[in-house]
Motif scaffolding. Structure first.
Motif, PDB file in Angstrom:
ATOM      1  N   ARG A   1     -40.732 -24.343  25.758  1.00  0.00           N
ATOM      2  CA  ARG A   1     -41.787 -25.101  25.086  1.00  0.00           C
ATOM      3  C   ARG A   1     -41.176 -26.208  24.253  1.00  0.00           C
ATOM      4  NH1 ARG A   1     -44.333 -20.466  22.971  1.00  0.00           N
ATOM      5  NH2 ARG A   1     -46.141 -19.910  24.207  1.00  0.00           N
ATOM      6  N   ALA A   2     -41.801 -27.352  24.251  1.00  0.00           N
ATOM      7  CA  ALA A   2     -41.373 -28.442  23.373  1.00  0.00           C
ATOM      8  C   ALA A   2     -42.480 -29.477  23.377  1.00  0.00           C
ATOM      9  CB  ALA A   2     -40.079 -29.069  23.868  1.00  0.00           C
ATOM     10  N   SER A   3     -42.510 -30.223  22.292  1.00  0.00           N
ATOM     11  CA  SER A   3     -43.527 -31.270  22.280  1.00  0.00           C
ATOM     12  C   SER A   3     -43.019 -32.495  21.524  1.00  0.00           C
ATOM     13  CB  SER A   3     -44.816 -30.735  21.651  1.00  0.00           C
ATOM     14  OG  SER A   3     -45.773 -31.735  21.580  1.00  0.00           O
ATOM     15  N   CYS A   4     -42.870 -32.397  20.231  1.00  0.00           N
ATOM     16  CA  CYS A   4     -42.588 -33.590  19.428  1.00  0.00           C
ATOM     17  C   CYS A   4     -41.157 -34.104  19.555  1.00  0.00           C
ATOM     18  CB  CYS A   4     -42.891 -33.300  17.964  1.00  0.00           C
ATOM     19  SG  CYS A   4     -41.701 -32.157  17.217  1.00  0.00           S
ATOM     20  N   ARG A   5     -40.235 -33.242  19.852  1.00  0.00           N
ATOM     21  CA  ARG A   5     -38.792 -33.545  19.924  1.00  0.00           C
ATOM     22  C   ARG A   5     -38.235 -34.081  18.599  1.00  0.00           C
ATOM     23  NH1 ARG A   5     -37.803 -36.028  25.941  1.00  0.00           N
ATOM     24  NH2 ARG A   5     -39.633 -35.117  26.923  1.00  0.00           N
ATOM     25  N   MET A   6     -38.899 -33.789  17.522  1.00  0.00           N
ATOM     26  CA  MET A   6     -38.408 -34.291  16.230  1.00  0.00           C
ATOM     27  C   MET A   6     -38.657 -33.309  15.087  1.00  0.00           C
ATOM     28  SD  MET A   6     -41.168 -37.344  16.094  1.00  0.00           S
ATOM     29  CE  MET A   6     -41.056 -37.838  14.420  1.00  0.00           C
ATOM     30  N   GLY A   7     -38.653 -32.018  15.401  1.00  0.00           N
ATOM     31  CA  GLY A   7     -38.721 -31.011  14.342  1.00  0.00           C
ATOM     32  C   GLY A   7     -40.030 -30.952  13.590  1.00  0.00           C
ATOM     33  N   ILE A   8     -41.109 -31.286  14.251  1.00  0.00           N
ATOM     34  CA  ILE A   8     -42.387 -31.309  13.537  1.00  0.00           C
ATOM     35  C   ILE A   8     -43.407 -30.326  14.117  1.00  0.00           C
ATOM     36  CG2 ILE A   8     -44.437 -32.746  13.152  1.00  0.00           C
ATOM     37  CD1 ILE A   8     -42.582 -35.002  12.456  1.00  0.00           C
ATOM     38  N   CYS A   9     -43.373 -30.157  15.425  1.00  0.00           N
ATOM     39  CA  CYS A   9     -44.439 -29.329  16.028  1.00  0.00           C
ATOM     40  C   CYS A   9     -44.114 -27.838  15.990  1.00  0.00           C
ATOM     41  CB  CYS A   9     -44.715 -29.768  17.449  1.00  0.00           C
ATOM     42  SG  CYS A   9     -43.388 -29.374  18.594  1.00  0.00           S
ATOM     43  N   GLY A  10     -42.840 -27.491  15.886  1.00  0.00           N
ATOM     44  CA  GLY A  10     -42.452 -26.078  15.791  1.00  0.00           C
ATOM     45  C   GLY A  10     -42.489 -25.330  17.110  1.00  0.00           C
ATOM     46  N   SER A  11     -42.569 -26.046  18.239  1.00  0.00           N
ATOM     47  CA  SER A  11     -42.697 -25.308  19.495  1.00  0.00           C
ATOM     48  C   SER A  11     -41.371 -24.960  20.170  1.00  0.00           C
ATOM     49  CB  SER A  11     -43.602 -26.059  20.479  1.00  0.00           C
ATOM     50  OG  SER A  11     -43.374 -27.426  20.419  1.00  0.00           O
ATOM     51  N   CYS A  12     -40.267 -25.558  19.726  1.00  0.00           N
ATOM     52  CA  CYS A  12     -39.031 -25.375  20.486  1.00  0.00           C
ATOM     53  C   CYS A  12     -38.055 -24.380  19.855  1.00  0.00           C
ATOM     54  CB  CYS A  12     -38.330 -26.715  20.683  1.00  0.00           C
ATOM     55  SG  CYS A  12     -37.679 -27.383  19.155  1.00  0.00           S
ATOM     56  N   ALA A  13     -38.535 -23.514  18.942  1.00  0.00           N
ATOM     57  CA  ALA A  13     -37.609 -22.551  18.338  1.00  0.00           C
ATOM     58  C   ALA A  13     -37.133 -21.557  19.387  1.00  0.00           C
ATOM     59  CB  ALA A  13     -38.291 -21.824  17.183  1.00  0.00           C
TER      60      ALA A  13
ATOM     61  N   VAL B   1     -29.876 -29.746  22.134  1.00  0.00           N
ATOM     62  CA  VAL B   1     -30.007 -28.628  23.071  1.00  0.00           C
ATOM     63  C   VAL B   1     -31.264 -28.826  23.923  1.00  0.00           C
ATOM     64  CG1 VAL B   1     -30.435 -26.144  23.222  1.00  0.00           C
ATOM     65  CG2 VAL B   1     -28.725 -27.013  21.629  1.00  0.00           C
ATOM     66  N   LEU B   2     -32.320 -29.361  23.280  1.00  0.00           N
ATOM     67  CA  LEU B   2     -33.556 -29.590  24.034  1.00  0.00           C
ATOM     68  C   LEU B   2     -33.321 -30.606  25.154  1.00  0.00           C
ATOM     69  CD1 LEU B   2     -36.556 -28.977  24.301  1.00  0.00           C
ATOM     70  CD2 LEU B   2     -37.027 -30.865  22.749  1.00  0.00           C
ATOM     71  N   GLU B   3     -32.579 -31.660  24.851  1.00  0.00           N
ATOM     72  CA  GLU B   3     -32.272 -32.650  25.897  1.00  0.00           C
ATOM     73  C   GLU B   3     -31.455 -31.997  27.008  1.00  0.00           C
ATOM     74  OE1 GLU B   3     -32.118 -36.965  23.755  1.00  0.00           O
ATOM     75  OE2 GLU B   3     -30.714 -35.472  23.021  1.00  0.00           O
TER      76      GLU B   3
ATOM     77  N   ARG C   1     -33.056 -21.369  16.101  1.00  0.00           N
ATOM     78  CA  ARG C   1     -32.989 -22.763  15.634  1.00  0.00           C
ATOM     79  C   ARG C   1     -33.984 -23.575  16.448  1.00  0.00           C
ATOM     80  NH1 ARG C   1     -26.662 -23.113  14.671  1.00  0.00           N
ATOM     81  NH2 ARG C   1     -26.061 -21.258  15.781  1.00  0.00           N
ATOM     82  N   LEU C   2     -34.266 -24.781  15.971  1.00  0.00           N
ATOM     83  CA  LEU C   2     -35.092 -25.698  16.755  1.00  0.00           C
ATOM     84  C   LEU C   2     -34.178 -26.387  17.759  1.00  0.00           C
ATOM     85  CD1 LEU C   2     -37.273 -27.395  13.972  1.00  0.00           C
ATOM     86  CD2 LEU C   2     -37.877 -25.462  15.433  1.00  0.00           C
ATOM     87  N   ALA C   3     -34.526 -26.288  19.048  1.00  0.00           N
ATOM     88  CA  ALA C   3     -33.672 -26.889  20.076  1.00  0.00           C
ATOM     89  C   ALA C   3     -33.602 -28.404  19.917  1.00  0.00           C
ATOM     90  CB  ALA C   3     -34.205 -26.527  21.462  1.00  0.00           C
ATOM     91  N   CYS C   4     -34.685 -28.995  19.405  1.00  0.00           N
ATOM     92  CA  CYS C   4     -34.714 -30.463  19.294  1.00  0.00           C
ATOM     93  C   CYS C   4     -33.922 -30.963  18.095  1.00  0.00           C
ATOM     94  CB  CYS C   4     -36.150 -30.968  19.229  1.00  0.00           C
ATOM     95  SG  CYS C   4     -36.999 -30.514  17.711  1.00  0.00           S
ATOM     96  N   GLU C   5     -33.549 -30.054  17.201  1.00  0.00           N
ATOM     97  CA  GLU C   5     -32.801 -30.486  16.015  1.00  0.00           C
ATOM     98  C   GLU C   5     -31.377 -29.941  16.017  1.00  0.00           C
ATOM     99  OE1 GLU C   5     -34.976 -29.912  12.322  1.00  0.00           O
ATOM    100  OE2 GLU C   5     -35.597 -31.984  12.610  1.00  0.00           O
TER     101      GLU C   5
END
Ligand code: SF4
Ligand code: FES
Lengths: 249, 124
Positions: A58-70, A40-42, A78-82
């Protein structure tokens, strides 16, 4: 070729995004050519690059680690990057900012209060013998580590806070993530700051506000079970308060 | 605004739905309690008034409301016990089976109580 796996094929998906420009909120629809594995983030980056550069998220790590894309995707945080677009199995995806947070712009919400609550429970080791000049190694057994390890995995994404009914009606409620952090340090055998932490935990913005809707555990992308931490913390808080009352008496 | 949020059902899981039902049944029980106490207070105005109230409400026509009220009470009670258990920090890891079990218990207790009520009011 006819024998292609259907799930491998791309298809157009409509992103229905809730926007906010500082004054009014409205919905925007965009068509995203989704491919297998595309998140979804892409999709959001595609929209930003192709149709509308003003779309904010918001997004940063794109791998479920930074927590910014919820964000709320098809009504669930959900996390958009996951979250993979095709795995949602819908031709239209509804995307909204997290509930229980003030929206700043489009999908960006104000996390200042959320982080302040986290800070309020003193989420760090408190030791009476702190000596940075001559640090000593603090030994811990594996089972002592495992007791709190899961709770260390929190990425402060705010998903839990956004579904919490107690947080919906009280802005100052500490919320699941902060209390899971308090519990994580309270049960750390190296920690000596439980009493300090309990001041916030036992206050009227602390554990007693939770009524076990347990939705926080259902939506946590890291499965850290914040509802479990809160219930255990509640027991600690009860013991702490009884002890305090007896001492005063 | 905050008050309206009280009524929002945000979560999708059975846990959240149970929580919302707990709130709603709690409200219904409070309203019922007020009605119930008003009923009893009518005794102060004379036994006949009280008797006439009873003659109106303890009847087969009102049976359906009684049965629904029992459902509300049983749900709130059983779900409340489940919450108390978890809020002591216990049995969290088996919270799902316990949730299903509590619904099963509600159903059994409700059917049994409804049957008893039926026998009491209508007779067999
Ligand atoms: S507890 Fe889970 S849902 Fe809550 S902030 Fe941490 S990772 Fe996110
Ligand atoms: S971008 Fe870091 S968690 Fe999604």
């Amino acid at each position: 070729m006819e024998n292609k796996d259907k799930s491998n094929m791309g298809r157009d998906v409509i992103f229905r995004i809730k926007r906010f420009d500082g004054e009014k909120s409205y919905w925007s629809d965009f068509v995203v050519p989704a491919q297998k594995g595309m998140t979804v983030l892409e999709g959001l980056y595609y929209i930003k690059g192709t149709y509308d550069g003003s779309l904010s998220f918001r997004a940063s790590c794109r791998m479920g680690i930074c927590g910014s894309c919820a964000m709320k995707i098809n009504d669930k945080p959900r996390l958009a990057c996951e979250t993979q677009i095709l795995q949602l199995n819908s031709s239209k995806i509804k995307i909204e900012p997290l509930d229980n947070f003030r929206v700043l712009k489009d999908l960006i919400t104000d996390f200042e209060g959320f982080f302040a609550k986290h800070e309020a429970v003193k989420p760090y080791l408190i030791r009476k013998d702190d000596n940075y000049a001559e640090p000593v190694e603090l030994i811990q057994k594996p089972e002592e580590l495992h007791a709190y390890y899961d709770f260390t995995l929190c990425i402060k994404c705010g998903a839990c806070f956004s579904v919490c009914p107690a947080a919906a009606t009280r802005d100052d409620y500490l919320g699941p993530a902060a209390m899971a952090a308090a519990y994580r340090f309270n049960i750390d055998t190296r920690d000596e700051g439980r009493d300090e932490r309990m001041f916030m935990v036992c206050s009227d913005v602390g554990v007693w506000r939770c009524h076990f809707a347990a939705e926080c555990s259902e939506v946590c992308p890291k499965n850290i079970e914040p509802a479990k931490a809160i219930q255990k913390l509640r027991f600690q808080a009860a013991v702490h308060m009884i002890k305090k009352a007896l001492k005063r008496w | 605004m905050d008050l309206l949020k009280w009524f929002e059902v945000r979560g999708k899981s059975l846990f959240y739905i149970s929580y919302s039902l707990h709130r709603i049944t709690g409200l219904i029980l409070v309203l019922y309690l007020v009605m119930h106490l008003s009923y009893l207070t009518s005794l102060r105005f004379g036994e006949e008034i009280y008797e006439s109230f009873i003659a109106t409400t303890v009847t087969p026509t009102f049976l359906i409301f009684d049965i629904l009220l029992v459902l509300v009470g049983v749900y709130h009670g059983v779900n409340g016990l489940r919450l108390i258990l978890h809020e002591f920090g216990l049995a969290y890891d088996v919270r799902r089976p316990i949730l299903y079990l509590s619904y099963f218990l509600v159903l059994v207790l409700w059917l049994y109580a409804s049957y008893k009520l039926y026998v009491f009011i209508v007779g067999v």
